[in-house]
Design a protein around this motif. Structure first.
Motif, PDB file in Angstrom:
ATOM      1  N   PRO A  10      50.733  86.755  26.514  1.00  0.00           N
ATOM      2  CA  PRO A  10      49.831  85.857  25.784  1.00  0.00           C
ATOM      3  C   PRO A  10      48.355  86.162  26.036  1.00  0.00           C
ATOM      4  CG  PRO A  10      51.630  84.618  26.775  1.00  0.00           C
ATOM      5  CD  PRO A  10      51.725  86.014  27.308  1.00  0.00           C
ATOM      6  N   LEU A  11      48.006  86.489  27.282  1.00  0.00           N
ATOM      7  CA  LEU A  11      46.610  86.839  27.579  1.00  0.00           C
ATOM      8  C   LEU A  11      46.217  88.136  26.881  1.00  0.00           C
ATOM      9  CD1 LEU A  11      46.275  86.000  31.402  1.00  0.00           C
ATOM     10  CD2 LEU A  11      45.326  84.746  29.458  1.00  0.00           C
ATOM     11  N   LEU A  12      47.161  89.067  26.769  1.00  0.00           N
ATOM     12  CA  LEU A  12      46.863  90.325  26.075  1.00  0.00           C
ATOM     13  C   LEU A  12      46.600  90.071  24.597  1.00  0.00           C
ATOM     14  CD1 LEU A  12      46.636  93.395  25.970  1.00  0.00           C
ATOM     15  CD2 LEU A  12      49.129  93.497  25.712  1.00  0.00           C
ATOM     16  N   ARG A  13      47.431  89.238  23.980  1.00  0.00           N
ATOM     17  CA  ARG A  13      47.197  88.914  22.561  1.00  0.00           C
ATOM     18  C   ARG A  13      45.844  88.224  22.373  1.00  0.00           C
ATOM     19  NH1 ARG A  13      52.744  87.452  22.918  1.00  0.00           N
ATOM     20  NH2 ARG A  13      52.190  85.236  23.101  1.00  0.00           N
ATOM     21  N   HIS A  14      45.517  87.352  23.315  1.00  0.00           N
ATOM     22  CA  HIS A  14      44.206  86.682  23.251  1.00  0.00           C
ATOM     23  C   HIS A  14      43.071  87.693  23.413  1.00  0.00           C
ATOM     24  CE1 HIS A  14      41.147  83.635  23.794  1.00  0.00           C
ATOM     25  NE2 HIS A  14      40.846  84.113  24.988  1.00  0.00           N
ATOM     26  N   ALA A  15      43.226  88.646  24.335  1.00  0.00           N
ATOM     27  CA  ALA A  15      42.195  89.668  24.557  1.00  0.00           C
ATOM     28  C   ALA A  15      42.030  90.552  23.326  1.00  0.00           C
ATOM     29  CB  ALA A  15      42.556  90.510  25.777  1.00  0.00           C
ATOM     30  N   THR A 102      36.187  95.362  32.608  1.00  0.00           N
ATOM     31  CA  THR A 102      35.230  94.483  33.283  1.00  0.00           C
ATOM     32  C   THR A 102      35.030  93.185  32.511  1.00  0.00           C
ATOM     33  OG1 THR A 102      34.070  96.407  34.185  1.00  0.00           O
ATOM     34  CG2 THR A 102      32.896  94.317  34.212  1.00  0.00           C
ATOM     35  N   ARG A 103      35.022  93.280  31.192  1.00  0.00           N
ATOM     36  CA  ARG A 103      34.801  92.097  30.360  1.00  0.00           C
ATOM     37  C   ARG A 103      35.900  91.052  30.566  1.00  0.00           C
ATOM     38  NH1 ARG A 103      33.320  94.688  26.178  1.00  0.00           N
ATOM     39  NH2 ARG A 103      35.357  95.022  25.248  1.00  0.00           N
ATOM     40  N   HIS A 104      37.123  91.495  30.787  1.00  0.00           N
ATOM     41  CA  HIS A 104      38.244  90.565  30.913  1.00  0.00           C
ATOM     42  C   HIS A 104      38.622  90.270  32.365  1.00  0.00           C
ATOM     43  CE1 HIS A 104      39.135  90.304  26.657  1.00  0.00           C
ATOM     44  NE2 HIS A 104      38.896  91.605  26.574  1.00  0.00           N
ATOM     45  N   LEU A 117      41.558  79.849  32.622  1.00  0.00           N
ATOM     46  CA  LEU A 117      42.793  80.573  32.333  1.00  0.00           C
ATOM     47  C   LEU A 117      43.734  80.558  33.524  1.00  0.00           C
ATOM     48  CD1 LEU A 117      41.356  83.675  30.424  1.00  0.00           C
ATOM     49  CD2 LEU A 117      42.602  81.757  29.433  1.00  0.00           C
ATOM     50  N   ASP A 118      43.191  80.809  34.703  1.00  0.00           N
ATOM     51  CA  ASP A 118      44.033  80.906  35.895  1.00  0.00           C
ATOM     52  C   ASP A 118      44.587  79.555  36.332  1.00  0.00           C
ATOM     53  OD1 ASP A 118      43.432  83.523  35.769  1.00  0.00           O
ATOM     54  OD2 ASP A 118      42.287  83.641  37.640  1.00  0.00           O
ATOM     55  N   GLY A 120      46.113  77.622  34.400  1.00  0.00           N
ATOM     56  CA  GLY A 120      47.327  77.396  33.631  1.00  0.00           C
ATOM     57  C   GLY A 120      48.522  78.109  34.236  1.00  0.00           C
ATOM     58  N   ALA A 121      49.545  78.238  33.424  1.00  0.00           N
ATOM     59  CA  ALA A 121      50.800  78.848  33.902  1.00  0.00           C
ATOM     60  C   ALA A 121      50.722  80.366  33.762  1.00  0.00           C
ATOM     61  CB  ALA A 121      51.979  78.298  33.113  1.00  0.00           C
ATOM     62  N   VAL A 122      49.840  80.986  34.543  1.00  0.00           N
ATOM     63  CA  VAL A 122      49.704  82.437  34.551  1.00  0.00           C
ATOM     64  C   VAL A 122      49.783  82.932  35.990  1.00  0.00           C
ATOM     65  CG1 VAL A 122      48.300  82.482  32.460  1.00  0.00           C
ATOM     66  CG2 VAL A 122      47.181  82.326  34.670  1.00  0.00           C
ATOM     67  N   GLY A 123      50.295  84.155  36.148  1.00  0.00           N
ATOM     68  CA  GLY A 123      50.408  84.731  37.469  1.00  0.00           C
ATOM     69  C   GLY A 123      49.075  85.239  37.981  1.00  0.00           C
ATOM     70  N   ARG A 124      49.045  85.566  39.247  1.00  0.00           N
ATOM     71  CA  ARG A 124      47.799  85.978  39.893  1.00  0.00           C
ATOM     72  C   ARG A 124      47.229  87.248  39.268  1.00  0.00           C
ATOM     73  NH1 ARG A 124      45.502  84.882  44.947  1.00  0.00           N
ATOM     74  NH2 ARG A 124      43.962  86.444  45.578  1.00  0.00           N
ATOM     75  N   HIS A 125      48.104  88.164  38.865  1.00  0.00           N
ATOM     76  CA  HIS A 125      47.635  89.448  38.351  1.00  0.00           C
ATOM     77  C   HIS A 125      47.690  89.537  36.828  1.00  0.00           C
ATOM     78  CE1 HIS A 125      47.496  90.713  42.439  1.00  0.00           C
ATOM     79  NE2 HIS A 125      48.807  90.813  42.597  1.00  0.00           N
ATOM     80  N   ALA A 126      48.000  88.429  36.138  1.00  0.00           N
ATOM     81  CA  ALA A 126      48.179  88.487  34.688  1.00  0.00           C
ATOM     82  C   ALA A 126      46.888  88.863  33.967  1.00  0.00           C
ATOM     83  CB  ALA A 126      48.700  87.143  34.177  1.00  0.00           C
ATOM     84  N   ARG A 127      45.788  88.268  34.385  1.00  0.00           N
ATOM     85  CA  ARG A 127      44.514  88.549  33.709  1.00  0.00           C
ATOM     86  C   ARG A 127      44.082  89.985  33.932  1.00  0.00           C
ATOM     87  NH1 ARG A 127      39.826  87.556  35.767  1.00  0.00           N
ATOM     88  NH2 ARG A 127      40.739  86.195  37.359  1.00  0.00           N
ATOM     89  N   LEU A 128      44.227  90.487  35.156  1.00  0.00           N
ATOM     90  CA  LEU A 128      43.908  91.891  35.431  1.00  0.00           C
ATOM     91  C   LEU A 128      44.806  92.805  34.615  1.00  0.00           C
ATOM     92  CD1 LEU A 128      42.500  94.125  37.085  1.00  0.00           C
ATOM     93  CD2 LEU A 128      44.247  93.795  38.845  1.00  0.00           C
ATOM     94  N   ALA A 129      46.092  92.496  34.570  1.00  0.00           N
ATOM     95  CA  ALA A 129      47.029  93.345  33.839  1.00  0.00           C
ATOM     96  C   ALA A 129      46.718  93.362  32.345  1.00  0.00           C
ATOM     97  CB  ALA A 129      48.461  92.860  34.068  1.00  0.00           C
ATOM     98  N   SER A 130      46.379  92.205  31.777  1.00  0.00           N
ATOM     99  CA  SER A 130      46.088  92.161  30.339  1.00  0.00           C
ATOM    100  C   SER A 130      44.841  92.968  29.998  1.00  0.00           C
ATOM    101  CB  SER A 130      45.923  90.709  29.883  1.00  0.00           C
ATOM    102  OG  SER A 130      44.799  90.095  30.499  1.00  0.00           O
ATOM    103  N   GLY A 131      43.810  92.898  30.844  1.00  0.00           N
ATOM    104  CA  GLY A 131      42.599  93.681  30.596  1.00  0.00           C
ATOM    105  C   GLY A 131      42.849  95.175  30.691  1.00  0.00           C
ATOM    106  N   VAL A 132      43.616  95.586  31.695  1.00  0.00           N
ATOM    107  CA  VAL A 132      43.907  97.015  31.867  1.00  0.00           C
ATOM    108  C   VAL A 132      44.783  97.520  30.726  1.00  0.00           C
ATOM    109  CG1 VAL A 132      45.099  98.698  33.329  1.00  0.00           C
ATOM    110  CG2 VAL A 132      43.604  96.975  34.368  1.00  0.00           C
ATOM    111  N   ILE A 133      45.799  96.746  30.352  1.00  0.00           N
ATOM    112  CA  ILE A 133      46.690  97.176  29.268  1.00  0.00           C
ATOM    113  C   ILE A 133      45.923  97.299  27.955  1.00  0.00           C
ATOM    114  CG2 ILE A 133      48.684  96.509  27.877  1.00  0.00           C
ATOM    115  CD1 ILE A 133      49.881  95.272  30.392  1.00  0.00           C
ATOM    116  N   LEU A 134      45.012  96.356  27.692  1.00  0.00           N
ATOM    117  CA  LEU A 134      44.194  96.450  26.486  1.00  0.00           C
ATOM    118  C   LEU A 134      43.384  97.737  26.484  1.00  0.00           C
ATOM    119  CD1 LEU A 134      43.000  95.332  23.882  1.00  0.00           C
ATOM    120  CD2 LEU A 134      41.360  94.046  25.264  1.00  0.00           C
ATOM    121  N   ALA A 135      42.763  98.077  27.617  1.00  0.00           N
ATOM    122  CA  ALA A 135      41.995  99.319  27.698  1.00  0.00           C
ATOM    123  C   ALA A 135      42.899 100.533  27.534  1.00  0.00           C
ATOM    124  CB  ALA A 135      41.262  99.390  29.038  1.00  0.00           C
ATOM    125  N   TRP A 136      44.109 100.471  28.072  1.00  0.00           N
ATOM    126  CA  TRP A 136      45.057 101.581  27.902  1.00  0.00           C
ATOM    127  C   TRP A 136      45.464 101.736  26.441  1.00  0.00           C
ATOM    128  CZ3 TRP A 136      48.922 100.852  32.610  1.00  0.00           C
ATOM    129  CH2 TRP A 136      48.259 101.232  33.784  1.00  0.00           C
TER     130      TRP A 136
END
Length: 530
Positions: A10-15, A102-104, A117-118, A120-136
């Motif tokens: 969900p965070l990735l779709r939002h990003a 960096t933006r996310h 965001l944190d 809510g019902a999100v894991g500790r690394h979810a925001r980092l993972a969504s930002g990195v996956i978006l860049a990938w």
């Protein structure tokens, strides 16, 4: 571990929704420009022999290897394209990935969005993972666009996708680098500066590995050297891509580990706390906030200027009897001395674009204070809008000028020390006449902050447009009217007897007008609430 990644998709779709328009210019420019160079190849050389002569000369010349990388195959359109655009493509793909992560991550913590965001019902690394996956994903899309467009234009698919893989691999790796610097720095600007410093050091190590004798081992010290070893169009060696991807996975895992070791909102490298009661005033505060980037960029200017100066004396072997060099660097030059100075102009032009990046960064940093709600508190006191904005305007104008001056002086000094007969005074003066162009780039950013801060990303897009047009436009035989839309293209040659100074004055005038518009606009507009 799966629980710590809860909410990633969900965070990735939002990003993606937030960044789709921000990433689109990067994707279009990086993805399409190699194809433009590829299709123009047929009009560049009068005969295959001319391409072979140029390849032989460039293969032994450290100056061009430092700037563009080794020329491994200029006899084909794909090989020439790979040589001409590889450094620019790798650099901008890396920056795209760094800014996205960096933006996310760090920037979201700075603005307070991450706290919501944190919670809510999100894991500790979810925001980092969504930002990195978006860049990938963005980096992979760059590779597919380059490979697909060049293949459609007639390039061998292996060569096209090797070049695209080079860009994509750099983007994926530097997304992971940014993930680490987001844990190290306590603010987004520090994280971006650290990642950009890693990129700059990698560029220098790669350049030294290509230019120094028995120094190829330096190519193994950084991602840019690994990516270069793919050798698109000559070897099409895809195994370094696996090295880049492996490094990205390892670095991302390290970033996740570092994230678990720090407090929310703070970096591993703590920010320096100021006094309990401020005494520096607004001017002193701006100087303190920007002294880190000032010294970082200052060292960058001097280091690049020194390295560029050391290879300037090697140009005569390339200029001898090769008309293509006249077309690529200075078609008006006739003597070896004039061509050497024209090449120095190119090196100073690179420093000027770096100065533009520095100026834009300082200008846009001012809006961060507003975006993170600190400007409201400052302006609630006895301080006018102009009194608050003016120190940033002065810093954004003067700091890049100081860096450009130091870099030009370093280039001239290093060139003379290496045996070049160039006039150090003229070299330094040539660096000075680049200032109105980089000031105009800074003034555009300032005007956007003052008038339309939501469009401030246009400052970066315009600078990239000017860079590609100025560096590659003459080579691709762009019409003169189009080239003249870049203030960096119309900078006069101070060594020429018929130098045209009018465009320089116009550039300076436009910069003044935009700065005045920035001040007037910021005085009248409302603070932006995002």
């Amino acid at each position: 571990m799966s629980g710590q990644l809860t909410g990633t998709w969900p965070l990735l779709r939002h990003a993606i929704r937030l960044d789709r328009w921000k990433l689109l210019p990067w994707l279009l420019i990086i993805g399409a420009f190699p194809t433009v160079s590829f299709t123009a190849y047929g009009s560049l050389f009068s005969s295959p022999v001319e391409a072979l002569v140029l390849q032989a000369n460039l293969g032994t010349n450290p100056a061009f290897s430092l700037l563009y990388g080794p020329a491994t195959d200029l006899t084909t359109a794909a090989g020439f394209t790979a040589w001409r655009v590889q450094m620019f493509g790798m650099f901008f793909a890396s920056l795209m990935a760094v800014f996205t992560v960096t933006r996310h991550t760090r920037a979201a913590e700075d603005s307070g969005q991450a706290e919501l965001l944190d919670s809510g019902a999100v894991g500790r690394h979810a925001r980092l993972a969504s930002g990195v996956i978006l860049a990938w994903l963005a980096s992979a899309l760059v590779g597919l666009l380059v490979g697909g467009a060049m293949t459609a234009a007639g390039a061998p698919s292996a060569s096209a996708f090797a070049l695209g893989g080079m860009f994509a691999g750099m983007g994926v790796t530097f997304a992971a680098v940014a993930a680490i610097t987001a844990q190290l720095g306590s603010v987004a600007r520090t994280a971006n500066t650290l990642a950009a410093s890693v990129l700059g050091i990698g560029y220098l190590l790669r350049g030294l590995g290509d230019t120094l004798t028995d120094a190829e081992w330096l190519l193994w010290t950084g991602p840019m050297g690994w990516a270069e070893m793919m050798r698109p169009a000559s070897e099409n060696n895809f195994w370094p891509l696996t090295l880049l991807l492996t490094a990205a996975v390892v670095l991302t895992a390290l970033a996740a580990w570092l994230s678990a070791k720090r407090d929310f909102g703070l970096g591993i490298i703590p920010g320096r706390s100021g006094p309990a009661r401020g005494r520096a005033g607004n001017w002193g505060l701006m100087a303190r906030l920007n002294r880190g980037p000032f010294w970082t960029w200052g060292v960058t200017f001097v280091a690049l200027g020194s390295v560029y100066g050391m290879v300037t004396n090697t140009m005569s072997s390339v200029f001898s009897g090769n008309p293509f060099v006249h077309q690529m660097i200075a078609f008006r030059a006739t003597t070896e001395e004039q061509l050497t100075f024209a090449f120095v102009e190119v090196l100073l032009l690179v420093l000027a674009f770096i100065g533009g990046v520095f100026g834009i960064q300082l200008a846009l940093r001012f809006y961060t204070e507003e975006d993170e709600r600190r400007a409201e508190w400052v302006l609630s006191g006895p301080l006018s809008r102009l009194g608050y904005f003016t120190p940033t305007v002065a810093m954004a104008i003067l700091a890049p000028a100081a860096g450009m001056t130091a870099g030009s002086w370093a280039l001239a000094t290093a060139a003379n020390a290496s045996g070049s007969s160039l006039d150090a005074g003229k070299v330094t003066l040539q660096g000075m006449v680049e200032l109105p162009a980089l000031w105009l780039a800074t003034a555009v950013a300032l005007a956007l902050v003052g008038l339309a801060p939501r469009l401030r990303w246009l400052a970066w897009l315009l600078l990239v447009y000017w860079l590609l047009l100025t560096m590659l436009g003459p080579l691709l035989k762009a019409p003169e009217w189009l080239l003249n839309t870049s203030p960096f293209h119309v900078v006069p040659n101070v060594a020429a007897s018929d130098a045209n100074w009018q465009p320089l004055l116009l550039t300076f005038g436009f910069a003044i007008i935009l700065v005045a518009a920035a001040l007037a606009g910021y005085r009248r507009r409302d603070l932006v609430c995002t």
